[in-house]
Design a protein around this motif. Structure first.
Motif, PDB file in Angstrom:
ATOM      1  N   LYS A 135     -41.030  35.921 -12.844  1.00 15.64           N
ATOM      2  CA  LYS A 135     -39.654  35.648 -13.237  1.00 15.64           C
ATOM      3  C   LYS A 135     -38.838  35.531 -11.954  1.00 15.64           C
ATOM      4  O   LYS A 135     -38.853  36.436 -11.113  1.00 15.64           O
ATOM      5  CB  LYS A 135     -39.110  36.748 -14.141  1.00 15.64           C
ATOM      6  CG  LYS A 135     -37.708  36.448 -14.666  1.00 15.64           C
ATOM      7  CD  LYS A 135     -37.339  37.327 -15.845  1.00 15.64           C
ATOM      8  CE  LYS A 135     -37.150  38.768 -15.421  1.00 15.64           C
ATOM      9  NZ  LYS A 135     -36.618  39.606 -16.530  1.00 15.64           N
ATOM     10  N   LEU A 136     -38.143  34.403 -11.802  1.00 11.04           N
ATOM     11  CA  LEU A 136     -37.407  34.115 -10.570  1.00 11.04           C
ATOM     12  C   LEU A 136     -35.912  34.096 -10.842  1.00 11.04           C
ATOM     13  O   LEU A 136     -35.470  33.670 -11.924  1.00 11.04           O
ATOM     14  CB  LEU A 136     -37.834  32.763  -9.980  1.00 11.04           C
ATOM     15  CG  LEU A 136     -39.331  32.537  -9.709  1.00 11.04           C
ATOM     16  CD1 LEU A 136     -39.536  31.171  -9.095  1.00 11.04           C
ATOM     17  CD2 LEU A 136     -39.897  33.618  -8.818  1.00 11.04           C
ATOM     18  N   ARG A 137     -35.163  34.543  -9.837  1.00  9.55           N
ATOM     19  CA  ARG A 137     -33.715  34.395  -9.837  1.00  9.55           C
ATOM     20  C   ARG A 137     -33.340  33.834  -8.467  1.00  9.55           C
ATOM     21  O   ARG A 137     -33.611  34.455  -7.442  1.00  9.55           O
ATOM     22  CB  ARG A 137     -33.010  35.729 -10.090  1.00  9.55           C
ATOM     23  CG  ARG A 137     -31.485  35.571 -10.192  1.00  9.55           C
ATOM     24  CD  ARG A 137     -30.765  36.908 -10.356  1.00  9.55           C
ATOM     25  NE  ARG A 137     -31.172  37.615 -11.575  1.00  9.55           N
ATOM     26  CZ  ARG A 137     -31.753  38.787 -11.566  1.00  9.55           C
ATOM     27  NH1 ARG A 137     -31.998  39.414 -10.405  1.00  9.55           N
ATOM     28  NH2 ARG A 137     -32.102  39.385 -12.693  1.00  9.55           N
ATOM     29  N   HIS A 138     -32.693  32.659  -8.493  1.00 10.55           N
ATOM     30  CA  HIS A 138     -32.390  31.953  -7.228  1.00 10.55           C
ATOM     31  C   HIS A 138     -33.662  31.755  -6.426  1.00 10.55           C
ATOM     32  O   HIS A 138     -33.685  31.921  -5.197  1.00 10.55           O
ATOM     33  CB  HIS A 138     -31.342  32.726  -6.419  1.00 10.55           C
ATOM     34  CG  HIS A 138     -30.081  33.011  -7.187  1.00 10.55           C
ATOM     35  ND1 HIS A 138     -29.308  32.026  -7.758  1.00 10.55           N
ATOM     36  CD2 HIS A 138     -29.490  34.198  -7.517  1.00 10.55           C
ATOM     37  CE1 HIS A 138     -28.277  32.573  -8.394  1.00 10.55           C
ATOM     38  NE2 HIS A 138     -28.366  33.897  -8.259  1.00 10.55           N
ATOM     39  N   ARG A 139     -34.756  31.431  -7.126  1.00 10.23           N
ATOM     40  CA  ARG A 139     -36.064  31.135  -6.525  1.00 10.23           C
ATOM     41  C   ARG A 139     -36.586  32.312  -5.694  1.00 10.23           C
ATOM     42  O   ARG A 139     -37.284  32.136  -4.693  1.00 10.23           O
ATOM     43  CB  ARG A 139     -36.000  29.852  -5.681  1.00 10.23           C
ATOM     44  CG  ARG A 139     -35.521  28.638  -6.474  1.00 10.23           C
ATOM     45  CD  ARG A 139     -35.752  27.347  -5.751  1.00 10.23           C
ATOM     46  NE  ARG A 139     -37.162  26.937  -5.833  1.00 10.23           N
ATOM     47  CZ  ARG A 139     -37.625  25.795  -5.324  1.00 10.23           C
ATOM     48  NH1 ARG A 139     -36.800  24.979  -4.676  1.00 10.23           N
ATOM     49  NH2 ARG A 139     -38.906  25.480  -5.426  1.00 10.23           N
ATOM     50  N   ARG A 140     -36.305  33.517  -6.191  1.00 14.19           N
ATOM     51  CA  ARG A 140     -36.845  34.727  -5.583  1.00 14.19           C
ATOM     52  C   ARG A 140     -37.423  35.595  -6.716  1.00 14.19           C
ATOM     53  O   ARG A 140     -36.823  35.720  -7.765  1.00 14.19           O
ATOM     54  CB  ARG A 140     -35.742  35.482  -4.825  1.00 14.19           C
ATOM     55  CG  ARG A 140     -36.238  36.732  -4.070  1.00 14.19           C
ATOM     56  CD  ARG A 140     -35.132  37.367  -3.277  1.00 14.19           C
ATOM     57  NE  ARG A 140     -34.764  36.513  -2.150  1.00 14.19           N
ATOM     58  CZ  ARG A 140     -35.332  36.587  -0.942  1.00 14.19           C
ATOM     59  NH1 ARG A 140     -36.296  37.473  -0.726  1.00 14.19           N
ATOM     60  NH2 ARG A 140     -34.942  35.800   0.025  1.00 14.19           N
TER      61      ARG A 140
END
Length: 906
Positions: free
Chosen positions: A635-640
């Motif tokens: 699971k990514l948020r802002h590709r992190r």
């Protein structure tokens, strides 16, 4: 002796006087005896006539009540005939709703339709019923050994007959006997007495059956009737409601007993009356008229069902009509004879006695007048023609009529209402016509037009001569009591309806766990009728092994503690249908604290249970998927990375926890692939679509792996995306091997016909677009067959591989050499090659092929070759044209036995 003057001493009487008195007395007594015998015969004849009239009237009323529902069933049969026997469920319900059952057919619970079904076709039959607007339809109450079922497919009104819908009527021997009799005879048939599943608490009932045949007429013979049968229309009849009030008038004069013959030939009593009162069911069997005077027994059939009616005059009526009819003459004659002898003495004594009686009667009448005037009841005295001669104040209070308005009127005419029951009134008239008193309840009308209920008692009045002089009416206003009774009946019916049709199963168990009562829905769930359950079966009989163990554990504790809640069990009906139920119950205890019964309720939670199981399974599936070793999930948020499963780190060679909060860039092969995927994927994800691709990504050790990548944006999470990755490196390698095998020759490794065709299309495209030229050559080996035949196939394979190697060695990297099959090869010279240049290259190839080839066995062999060449665009502009030209040139050179091209400049 002197009577009446106080003198009691002896007196002389002449012998002649005594003889004359004896003669007069003897003659008088003889005449009296003869008159008494004549009066007895006449009274008995009249009594028999009155009894016969009452019995015939009662019999006619019984026949009418039991036969009237036939008209309703035949009306339904006519409606079915009008639509070729295909009356839909909605049309049938509408027909029944159009008839006022309670008014037209008292005692009828509804109308229904029974269809004959063979057990081998039962599943298809049930499926068809469910398609025909009966999604809840199921067959219940059947016996597994019956090859033929008679199933209730339509019943209306449904609310009163839910337990009968889907019932196998043939499972009950009484119903089956009546059904088969109706089918074979083609006639209206009344079943024997039996409990009705839709009214188990109302005692015995009947089923009235009307067969329905194809084409709407009776085929004529039992065999043809069975073949043409469409089904049977039927009406369930509640005996207590059907016969209510039918004998109330006859009971004023008669003791009676009505019985119906059962299937076993025995007669079962349905109603009985003794001394003017209707007997309860518990006393009917012991009620016998064998010793009654003038007992009359009649047997008659109604719709093929034999009935027996026994009736005899009540003892008091018989005494009044017969026993006392001659007594007056006997006593009168004897007294008259005696009076002739002692007239002188009786006249004196009679005068004194009359004066004494008159004084006593005057006092009695004064007291009676005081009571009659002050009572709240209405008191009426009429003459022998029933015209009012006196009323009390209570009459005015009840009816509103004053004394002047009432005098000379007949009570029935003055207080008549359209709602006054004529049969009841006529019954009272018949009773008083023979000198009997009677009581009844009648609806009457006051002066202001208000209808009211009155309890009426009528007694005949006689004068001193024993002659009828009038009647005494005493009426009590019971309107309020009747209203309360109606409200109580309505409330009781509403409670019964609520109990039977509640969306849950209500029942009660005794201390042994057996059923004491159960509502209609509970019977439907268990697939059994009330008569099969009450006192015979336990609720544990319908549970699986786990449920029976739980019941054995919980029920003793429940009897002590008095409550159990939300106990979940698996319930299995006799038809095999399973359902999950939630059971709650409270206990009822006696005055000494002993357990009496349970109050139990079951709810069907099958759907809830299934949903709960599915949710549990879904949770397990999700956990299994998230913990899968085959699929990496992040699971990514802002590709992190903000979450990942262990499989992701194992796939990319990282230790546990290394990828958490790490940028996604470190998993990509380079910046270009990272930027390209972001530009391609995130616009799609933001638009609510899914994204999927295959690309190479980098492990921690720097090696590249092929990954099948799938992503979706999580709803309501802002910028969070979920990615699933599967390592497809091995499948990609296998795919490459399969592609190479599909496009290359297995023996030589040279491109095959498919790859050659693709490269030839590319060469044509480039040459056409750039205005360039290229050459295509066909080459065939000479002498190869001889080597293959003399040295063997393995030697031939060695030669072909050697030729392929020499051809590849003599060409440029941009050129293509392909093996078409056997000893045929094709050479594509591209990029652009002029004819002169092509000749040089092809000559070099021919030279290489002319050199001897040393086999693995050490033998040296030599092969020649024939060559044909075609140039684009001189020899053709299409692949077919170039191929055909080169092939023809090769065969021409082969025939000329020259290893050269067909081009002059070659």
């Amino acid at each position: 002796m002197r009577i009446g003057d106080g003198y009691t001493g002896p007196d002389r009487v002449s012998t002649t006087a005594w003889v004359a008195s004896a003669i007069v007395l003897s003659v008088g007594l003889a005449l009296t005896a003869a008159a008494a015998i004549w009066q007895q015969v006449r009274a008995r004849t009249e009594a028999q006539g009155l009894q016969q009239y009452q019995i015939e009237r009662l019999e006619a009323d019984l026949v009418k009540r039991l036969s009237t529902p036939v008209y309703g069933l035949k009306g339904a049969r006519a409606a079915m005939a009008a639509v070729d026997g295909k009356l839909s469920r909605s049309a049938f319900t509408a027909y029944v709703a159009s008839r006022e059952l309670a008014r037209e057919f008292p005692g009828v619970r509804g109308f229904g339709f029974i269809e004959r079904v063979e057990r081998q076709h039962l599943d298809a039959f049930v499926a068809a019923q469910r398609r025909d607007d009966g999604v809840d339809f199921r067959v219940h109450g059947s016996r597994p050994d019956d090859p033929v079922l008679y199933v209730v497919t339509q019943i209306a009104p449904r609310s009163n007959n839910l337990a009968a819908w889907g019932l196998d009527s043939g499972a009950n021997p009484v119903r089956r006997q009546a059904i088969e009799q109706a089918i074979d005879s083609g006639a209206v048939t009344l079943s024997g007495p039996l409990p009705l599943v839709q009214a188990p608490l109302k005692g015995s009932g009947f089923v009235l059956l009307v067969p329905v045949y194809a084409q709407g007429y009776d085929p004529g013979t039992p065999e043809k009737r069975r073949a043409a049968l469409l089904g049977l229309l039927y009406a369930p009849l509640v005996a207590s409601e059907l016969l209510e009030g039918v004998a109330s008038q006859a009971a004023l004069l008669l003791d009676l007993k009505l019985s119906v013959r059962q299937v076993d030939g025995e007669f079962l009593p349905l109603l009985a009356a003794r001394a003017g009162a209707m007997l309860p069911m518990s006393e009917m069997n012991d009620h016998s008229l064998a010793n009654a005077p003038m007992v009359d027994t009649r047997r008659f059939d109604i719709a093929g069902r034999p009935f027996e009616l026994q009736a005899a005059l009540r003892d008091d009526a018989a005494r009044r009509l017969i026993g006392l009819s001659g007594l007056g003459i006997q006593i009168g004659g004897a007294l008259l004879s005696l009076l002739l002898a002692v007239t002188v003495w009786l006249l004196a004594a009679g005068r004194m006695r009359a004066e004494h009686l008159a004084r006593g009667m005057t006092a009695d009448l004064a007291r009676l007048a005081m009571v009659a005037s002050r009572t709240t009841n209405a008191v009426i005295i009429t003459d022998a023609q029933q015209r009012i001669v006196w009323v009390n104040e209570g009459f005015t209070r009840v009816t509103g009529y004053g004394t002047d308005e009432a005098l000379g009127q007949r009570p029935h005419a003055l207080l008549h209402s359209e709602r006054t029951d004529a049969d009841t009134w006529h019954g009272m008239q018949e009773a008083i016509s023979v000198g009997l008193g009677c009581e009844a309840e009648l609806e009457k009308r006051t002066k202001d037009g208000r209808d009211y209920w009155a309890e009426v008692e009528m007694q005949p009045l006689f004068n001193d001569a024993g002659e009828l002089s009038g009647f005494l009416h005493i009426e009590s206003d019971i309107t309020a009591r009747k209203a309360l009774q109606a409200q109580a009946d309505e409330a009781r019916q509403s409670l019964q309806d609520l109990y039977d049709n509640a969306p849950c199963a209500y029942y009660a168990l005794d201390r042994d766990g057996r059923f004491l009562q159960i509502n209609a829905l509970g019977q439907k769930w268990l697939g059994a009728t009330a008569e099969e359950l009450i006192g015979r079966a336990s609720s544990a009989d319908f549970l699986d092994d786990e449920g029976r163990a739980a019941f054995a554990r919980v029920f003793p504790r429940f009897m002590q503690e008095g409550r159990v809640s939300d106990l979940e069990l698996n319930l299995i009906g006799r038809d095999g249908q399973r359902r999950r139920v939630s059971l709650s119950a409270t206990a009822v205890y006696g005055p000494d604290g002993e357990f009496v019964r349970s109050r139990s309720v079951m709810f069907d939670i099958t759907e809830t249970h299934l949903i709960r199981q599915r949710l549990q399974q879904l949770t397990l599936d999700q956990e299994a998927m998230l913990e899968s070793d085959l699929v990496g999930i992040a699971k990514l948020r802002h590709r992190r990375t903000v979450w990942r499963n262990p499989a992701l780190e194992r796939m990319f060679g990282y230790a546990d926890g290394e990828l958490l909060h790490a940028p996604a860039r470190q998993l990509y092969a380079d910046d270009a692939s990272y930027d390209a995927l972001g530009a391609q994927a995130y616009p799609q994800l933001s638009a609510g679509r899914r994204f999927r691709t295959q690309l190479q990504m980098r492990r921690k050790d720097g090696s590249l792996i092929w990954v099948d990548l799938y992503g979706v944006q999580l709803p309501g999470s802002g910028d969070e995306t979920l990615w699933m990755m599967v390592d497809i490196t091995q499948s990609k390698a296998h795919e490459a091997r399969m592609e190479h095998a599909a496009l290359h020759d297995a023996l030589t490794g040279l491109p095959n016909r498919l790859l050659l065709a693709d490269r030839l299309r590319q060469a044509l495209h480039l040459a056409e677009r750039g205005g360039q030229v290229f050459a295509l050559a066909f080459l065939d080996l000479d002498g190869f067959k001889q080597i293959n035949d003399t040295q063997g196939h393995d030697a031939g394979d060695e030669v072909l591989k050697a030729v392929a190697a020499r051809l590849q060695a003599g060409l440029r990297a941009t050129d293509t050499v392909s093996r078409l099959g056997g000893d045929e090869f094709v050479v594509l010279l591209s990029p652009p090659t002029a004819p002169a240049e092509a000749g040089v290259v092809l000559g070099r190839l021919l030279e290489a092929l002319s050199q001897p080839i040393t086999l693995a066995s050490g033998t040296a062999v030599a092969v020649g070759s024939s060559l044909g060449v075609a140039h684009y665009p001189a020899d053709g502009r299409t692949a077919d044209a170039l191929t055909r030209h080169a092939d023809e040139a090769m065969f021409a050179n082969k025939r000329a036995r020259r290893p050269r091209t067909s081009a002059p400049e070659c």
